[in-house]
Design a protein around this motif. Structure first.
Motif, PDB file in Angstrom:
ATOM      1  N   ASN A   1       0.848  -1.209   0.000  1.00 62.35           N
ATOM      2  CA  ASN A   1       0.000   0.000   0.000  1.00 62.35           C
ATOM      3  C   ASN A   1       0.875   1.247   0.000  1.00 62.35           C
ATOM      4  N   TYR A   2       1.976   1.191   0.764  1.00 61.97           N
ATOM      5  CA  TYR A   2       2.880   2.348   0.785  1.00 61.97           C
ATOM      6  C   TYR A   2       3.480   2.557  -0.607  1.00 61.97           C
ATOM      7  N   LEU A   3       3.884   1.439  -1.230  1.00 62.08           N
ATOM      8  CA  LEU A   3       4.483   1.525  -2.574  1.00 62.08           C
ATOM      9  C   LEU A   3       3.471   2.137  -3.557  1.00 62.08           C
ATOM     10  N   GLU A   4       2.218   1.731  -3.384  1.00 58.64           N
ATOM     11  CA  GLU A   4       1.151   2.245  -4.260  1.00 58.64           C
ATOM     12  C   GLU A   4       1.057   3.770  -4.137  1.00 58.64           C
ATOM     13  N   ARG A   5       1.269   4.292  -2.918  1.00 63.91           N
ATOM     14  CA  ARG A   5       1.209   5.749  -2.720  1.00 63.91           C
ATOM     15  C   ARG A   5       2.342   6.424  -3.499  1.00 63.91           C
ATOM     16  N   LEU A   6       3.526   5.774  -3.505  1.00 65.00           N
ATOM     17  CA  LEU A   6       4.647   6.360  -4.258  1.00 65.00           C
ATOM     18  C   LEU A   6       4.339   6.314  -5.755  1.00 65.00           C
ATOM     19  N   LYS A   7       3.768   5.169  -6.179  1.00 62.05           N
ATOM     20  CA  LYS A   7       3.543   4.958  -7.612  1.00 62.05           C
ATOM     21  C   LYS A   7       2.404   5.819  -8.150  1.00 62.05           C
ATOM     22  N   THR A   8       1.505   6.233  -7.254  1.00 59.96           N
ATOM     23  CA  THR A   8       0.317   6.974  -7.743  1.00 59.96           C
ATOM     24  C   THR A   8       0.391   8.457  -7.384  1.00 59.96           C
ATOM     25  N   GLY A   9       1.600   8.940  -7.156  1.00 57.84           N
ATOM     26  CA  GLY A   9       1.822  10.375  -6.988  1.00 57.84           C
ATOM     27  C   GLY A   9       1.251  10.968  -5.710  1.00 57.84           C
ATOM     28  N   LYS A  10       0.969  10.134  -4.699  1.00 50.57           N
ATOM     29  CA  LYS A  10       0.389  10.659  -3.448  1.00 50.57           C
ATOM     30  C   LYS A  10       1.401  11.511  -2.681  1.00 50.57           C
ATOM     31  N   LEU A  11       2.694  11.421  -3.076  1.00 54.80           N
ATOM     32  CA  LEU A  11       3.687  12.302  -2.432  1.00 54.80           C
ATOM     33  C   LEU A  11       4.001  13.466  -3.379  1.00 54.80           C
ATOM     34  N   ASP A  12       2.940  13.810  -4.226  1.00 53.91           N
ATOM     35  CA  ASP A  12       3.051  14.962  -5.150  1.00 53.91           C
ATOM     36  C   ASP A  12       4.289  14.884  -6.029  1.00 53.91           C
ATOM     37  N   LYS A  13       4.652  13.669  -6.410  1.00 57.56           N
ATOM     38  CA  LYS A  13       5.822  13.541  -7.281  1.00 57.56           C
ATOM     39  C   LYS A  13       5.779  12.180  -7.975  1.00 57.56           C
ATOM     40  N   PHE A  14       6.294  12.083  -9.194  1.00 62.52           N
ATOM     41  CA  PHE A  14       6.360  10.780  -9.887  1.00 62.52           C
ATOM     42  C   PHE A  14       7.610  10.058  -9.391  1.00 62.52           C
ATOM     43  N   TYR A  15       7.468   8.786  -9.008  1.00 65.89           N
ATOM     44  CA  TYR A  15       8.619   7.981  -8.572  1.00 65.89           C
ATOM     45  C   TYR A  15       8.891   6.886  -9.591  1.00 65.89           C
ATOM     46  N   SER A  16      10.136   6.783 -10.038  1.00 63.06           N
ATOM     47  CA  SER A  16      10.516   5.675 -10.922  1.00 63.06           C
ATOM     48  C   SER A  16      11.180   4.600 -10.079  1.00 63.06           C
ATOM     49  N   SER A  17      11.378   3.421 -10.654  1.00 63.83           N
ATOM     50  CA  SER A  17      11.914   2.292  -9.880  1.00 63.83           C
ATOM     51  C   SER A  17      13.357   2.004 -10.284  1.00 63.83           C
ATOM     52  N   ARG A  18      14.171   1.702  -9.288  1.00 64.98           N
ATOM     53  CA  ARG A  18      15.559   1.288  -9.511  1.00 64.98           C
ATOM     54  C   ARG A  18      15.882   0.201  -8.499  1.00 64.98           C
ATOM     55  N   PHE A  19      16.392  -0.976  -8.926  1.00 71.64           N
ATOM     56  CA  PHE A  19      16.846  -1.998  -7.983  1.00 71.64           C
ATOM     57  C   PHE A  19      18.028  -2.722  -8.606  1.00 71.64           C
ATOM     58  N   VAL A  20      19.236  -2.412  -8.118  1.00 71.28           N
ATOM     59  CA  VAL A  20      20.461  -2.997  -8.696  1.00 71.28           C
ATOM     60  C   VAL A  20      20.680  -4.409  -8.137  1.00 71.28           C
ATOM     61  N   GLY A  21      20.257  -4.597  -6.850  1.00 72.35           N
ATOM     62  CA  GLY A  21      20.494  -5.897  -6.227  1.00 72.35           C
ATOM     63  C   GLY A  21      21.819  -5.916  -5.475  1.00 72.35           C
ATOM     64  N   SER A  22      22.474  -4.753  -5.378  1.00 69.30           N
ATOM     65  CA  SER A  22      23.620  -4.560  -4.494  1.00 69.30           C
ATOM     66  C   SER A  22      23.220  -3.443  -3.543  1.00 69.30           C
ATOM     67  N   LEU A  23      23.098  -3.764  -2.247  1.00 67.86           N
ATOM     68  CA  LEU A  23      22.625  -2.758  -1.285  1.00 67.86           C
ATOM     69  C   LEU A  23      23.446  -1.471  -1.371  1.00 67.86           C
ATOM     70  N   VAL A  24      24.777  -1.581  -1.437  1.00 77.15           N
ATOM     71  CA  VAL A  24      25.618  -0.377  -1.446  1.00 77.15           C
ATOM     72  C   VAL A  24      25.300   0.497  -2.650  1.00 77.15           C
ATOM     73  N   ALA A  25      25.071  -0.117  -3.799  1.00 73.04           N
ATOM     74  CA  ALA A  25      24.761   0.658  -5.014  1.00 73.04           C
ATOM     75  C   ALA A  25      23.390   1.310  -4.887  1.00 73.04           C
ATOM     76  N   ASP A  26      22.403   0.539  -4.415  1.00 72.76           N
ATOM     77  CA  ASP A  26      21.046   1.097  -4.275  1.00 72.76           C
ATOM     78  C   ASP A  26      21.022   2.185  -3.211  1.00 72.76           C
ATOM     79  N   PHE A  27      21.818   2.009  -2.142  1.00 70.40           N
ATOM     80  CA  PHE A  27      21.825   3.065  -1.109  1.00 70.40           C
ATOM     81  C   PHE A  27      22.603   4.293  -1.578  1.00 70.40           C
ATOM     82  N   HIS A  28      23.733   4.072  -2.276  1.00 72.81           N
ATOM     83  CA  HIS A  28      24.552   5.217  -2.705  1.00 72.81           C
ATOM     84  C   HIS A  28      23.735   6.156  -3.596  1.00 72.81           C
TER      85      HIS A  28
END
Ligand code: FBP
Length: 337
Positions: A220-247
């Protein structure tokens, strides 16, 4: 004039009237990660790809580069007498590296090679580290007590990303700074000082392949990000390396979400050498890190390799996440009455 990592630590230490040992310890990380990055850069050319066929304490097949990175860090750090105890993702037990522990004051925990599944496909990987001072009130000869402290007790933490460039990010609890390795002189040069995570970003990072296993509250939280409920469009990124995704999250903002799921009921990531150093950096950069219930840095560990859920991001995304979790808790409490 370029500022090297060593120069920066000396300055930081002066500001923090810290002990010179810390500088000597961190130089061990510098040396080891330079050696590791040299192997990473040549990974396709030398016999360092692929697995060794052995499994580590996590039940994961150890990659040759995992073992190389682990040995390189251990050998580089164990000669620093102020380090009494070393713990690594690749070692089931912690290592006592000084005969007489009474003369040592520090323990260091690390993930020598984070993102192992990406090694053979030339995708960004990394190393994480976390340093603790031996607590005053523990038995010197009980090394596990040196390590099993809440992340808030870290005196230094950080990571190195081996990506398009090699970048070392660290904090001594006085801001977050990043250094890029200049291969022409072999030194980490200050490139980002006092990093502040953007209050709001435009990426979310989550392995959505597990969506069927995540609790609906995260979906449900993800849905809020995906449907602009935080007044912004969010795209998805998942490298599968925590350090890369966090950096990316540190520099560009947004949120990284890895909740517990059926495959990993305690969470996928490890508290001591993945979540803790990342959370330390995030908080120092104005972000937040939680396991969905409390801040990561307040979790009292009871096992070296314990796992945790990790939700880390900028102020806006985390405020919405916490509001969401609190609302869900309230409605749960109401429905139970
Ligand atoms: P290691 O490679 O150090 O075991 O780290 C675990 C990790 O690779 C993290 O870097 C990453 O966030 C996560 O696992 C990805 O796991 P999955 O592909 O199962 O979602």
């Amino acid at each position: 004039m370029a500022v090297t990592f060593q120069q920066h630590i000396v300055q930081e230490q002066a500001n923090l009237s810290g002990s010179p040992e810390l500088q000597w310890m961190l130089s061990g990380i510098v040396l080891a990660t330079k050696l590791i990055q040299a192997q990473v850069r040549r990974a396709g050319l030398v016999d360092i790809l692929g697995s060794l066929g052995e499994t580590n304490v996590q039940g994961e097949v150890q990659q040759k580069l995992d073992v190389y990175a682990n040995e390189t860090l251990i050998n580089s750090l164990k000669i620093r007498q102020s380090i009494g105890v070393i713990a690594s993702e690749e070692n089931e037990q912690l290592l006592v590296v000084q005969k007489d522990l009474a003369n040592a004051q520090y323990a260091i925990v690390f993930d020598p090679l984070d993102g192992s599944s990406n090694i053979d496909v030339a995708v960004t990987i990394g190393t994480t580290f976390s340093i603790f001072r031996r607590p005053e009130n523990v038995d010197v000869n009980d090394p596990m007590q040196w390590i099993l402290q809440t992340g808030r007790n870290q005196i230094a933490a950080g990571y190195v990303v081996y990506g398009s460039s090699t970048v070392l990010v660290y904090s001594l609890g006085n801001g977050v700074h990043a250094f890029t390795l200049d291969p022409s002189i072999g030194s980490y040069i200050l490139t980002h000082e006092n990093i502040q995570m953007p209050a709001q970003g435009s990426y979310y990072s989550m392995n959505e392949a597990y969506c069927a296993e995540f609790s609906p509250i995260y979906l449900n939280y993800l849905e809020r990000l995906k449907t602009g409920k935080l007044d912004k469009f969010y795209s998805s990124r998942f490298v599968g390396s925590l350090v890369a995704d966090f950096h990316r999250t540190l520099l560009r903002g947004g949120i990284f979400i890895y909740p517990e799921n059926k495959t990993y009921p305690e969470g996928r990531l490890r508290l001591m050498y993945e979540a803790n150093p990342i959370a330390f950096i995030a908080e120092q950069a104005g972000g937040k890190a939680s396991n969905g219930k409390l801040p990561i840095l307040d979790i009292k560990p009871n096992d070296l390799h314990q796992r945790t859920a990790l939700i880390v991001g900028g102020a806006v995304e985390m405020a919405e996440f916490e509001r969401f979790m609190a609302e869900a808790e309230t409605s749960k409490a109401v429905s139970l009455n």
